[in-house]
Scaffold this motif. Sequence first.
Motif, PDB file in Angstrom:
ATOM      1  N   UNK A 264       0.835  -1.203   0.000  1.00  0.00           N
ATOM      2  CA  UNK A 264       0.000   0.000   0.000  1.00  0.00           C
ATOM      3  C   UNK A 264       0.871   1.255   0.000  1.00  0.00           C
ATOM      4  N   UNK A 265       0.315   2.350  -0.474  1.00  0.00           N
ATOM      5  CA  UNK A 265       1.093   3.586  -0.572  1.00  0.00           C
ATOM      6  C   UNK A 265       1.622   4.045   0.792  1.00  0.00           C
ATOM      7  N   UNK A 266       0.893   3.698   1.890  1.00  0.00           N
ATOM      8  CA  UNK A 266       1.358   4.108   3.219  1.00  0.00           C
ATOM      9  C   UNK A 266       2.716   3.503   3.578  1.00  0.00           C
ATOM     10  N   UNK A 267       3.100   2.412   2.873  1.00  0.00           N
ATOM     11  CA  UNK A 267       4.391   1.759   3.153  1.00  0.00           C
ATOM     12  C   UNK A 267       5.400   1.992   2.035  1.00  0.00           C
ATOM     13  N   UNK A 268       5.133   2.996   1.209  1.00  0.00           N
ATOM     14  CA  UNK A 268       6.056   3.322   0.124  1.00  0.00           C
ATOM     15  C   UNK A 268       6.464   4.797   0.208  1.00  0.00           C
ATOM     16  N   UNK A 269       7.304   5.103   1.158  1.00  0.00           N
ATOM     17  CA  UNK A 269       7.948   6.415   1.272  1.00  0.00           C
ATOM     18  C   UNK A 269       6.963   7.589   1.345  1.00  0.00           C
ATOM     19  N   UNK A 270       5.873   7.406   2.064  1.00  0.00           N
ATOM     20  CA  UNK A 270       4.973   8.533   2.276  1.00  0.00           C
ATOM     21  C   UNK A 270       5.063   9.032   3.721  1.00  0.00           C
ATOM     22  N   UNK A 271       5.824   8.300   4.548  1.00  0.00           N
ATOM     23  CA  UNK A 271       5.951   8.721   5.946  1.00  0.00           C
ATOM     24  C   UNK A 271       4.656   8.569   6.725  1.00  0.00           C
ATOM     25  N   UNK A 272       3.789   7.635   6.285  1.00  0.00           N
ATOM     26  CA  UNK A 272       2.487   7.478   6.938  1.00  0.00           C
ATOM     27  C   UNK A 272       2.342   6.158   7.700  1.00  0.00           C
ATOM     28  N   UNK A 273       2.809   5.055   7.117  1.00  0.00           N
ATOM     29  CA  UNK A 273       2.611   3.748   7.738  1.00  0.00           C
ATOM     30  C   UNK A 273       3.853   3.237   8.448  1.00  0.00           C
TER      31      UNK A 273
END
Lengths: 294, 220
Positions: A264-273
Amino acid sequence: MYESIKQIVTTAEKKKQPICQLIIDAEVADSGVSRDAVWNKMKRNLDTMRQAVKKGETGAGVHSPTGLTGGEAIKVKKYREQHKSLSGDTMMGAVQAALATNEVNAALGVICATPTAGSAGTMPGVIAALEDRLHLSEEQLVNFLFTAGGFGLVIANHANIAGATGGCQAEVGSASAMAAAAAVEAAGGTPQQSAEALSIAISNLLGLVCDPIAGLVEVPCVKRNAIGTANALVAADLALAGCTSLIPADECIQAMDKVGRNLPSSLRETGMGGLAGTPTGQRIRAKIFGKDVK
Amino acid sequence: MSSIYRSVFDIIGPIMVGPSSSHTAGAVAIGRAARVIFQDVPTKVTVHYYESFAKTHRGHGTDFAIAAGIMGFAPDDKRVPKAPQLAKAAGIDIRYVEEEGPSPIHHPNTAILEMENGSHHTTVGGCSVGGGAIEIRSVKAQNVELTPTGPLPMVLYLDRDKNLHQIQALKEQLMGGSQLKERKKKATTGDLYEFDTLKNLSPEKIAELEKKYKGIVFLK
């Protein structure tokens, strides 16, 4: 350049040439630049890597503007001087070089991206170990970088090397795999053993997420490079011992690509997950950037 | 295979100021490419960030990196972190906008740069694909909009005279025996071409073509 790991291995076997030689030849042919210029450019990369390691290991260490990273390479250095480490001094020397490089990177210092800045410490860590154990010459180290780069090109073109598209497995995972394959060649292993080391290294870091606290290339990136280096050395040793990967190298790369696409995008360098999404991670983010940041 | 990465130095390198190859060194490269395409000093630049760039540009130094690229700095130039102040002093006003929603050029690391000065207006959409490598996926110049193939090296040329003869001669020069991919957009102001040469051209060849074809752009 080469389309697959299999093609690199079979070409090296057929021509009875080291992989570094194949990669230098291909680079000269593709770039239209002289052999000397290609060689010197790689030597400059090696020099930059060494300078970063040195910078990170001197004085009180280098600290990032946020203060989240810095000073840990020095802690490892002192620990090595005063204690008998559990994993041995070669390993901890490699870890020290890896930490030092990424601390310099986080402090906006000059590094060589291998393949990325976030994973810049993995390769210098392995180089430190090769120098310690095999006493490689400068020429051999430049060759090591060409071999690593050749394997890395196949990974980059069939999977990818950006945390934002593939997670940390694409960065530290790729760096570790490239370094493992090249370390096997430097230690006198066969081209097929290089491919086995690459497969093992990728397999062991498959699925690693990119979850930087506050979106910064600091935590957990710096210490992940310590693991990237250690994983590379273990994978290279396993391959040199004759251990093999059940899944062929090119299929391991495909697997990495698919896993990356499914993150998911949250685990791809978004600093969210991941670690960034923990209460502490969020608190640090708010402290650095203010509460309005989404 | 897409073969975005064509050189061993895309993997080992670039030498750069930290902290991120995609969000810092790649952003410098996007800024540099945009400046080269603009072919002038802009007085105003608006940077639109999407997805990962929108979420993490502040932490990764993407803002100073884009400014450094617009100033024409290399990724390992020590002035990179100070570029916004240097750009301001040079009379370039740069603004950054965090856009919601997906990237219009379909990549999580997207920056779309709108550049203008008194005489012209150009928009360049770049994405940072990893390890400092970039793709240019949209170009709008003189009101002609083109979707290039993406990977560098790339050649852009606006043919104001609509002279097919001249274009054919250019293509033969660019090919030099190897492959050439081409994209074209027709407009009243001229036909905009993009050529993907797959391999880098020698500096001598670039200099020769720059003399012959006014306004031709080489990105590498």
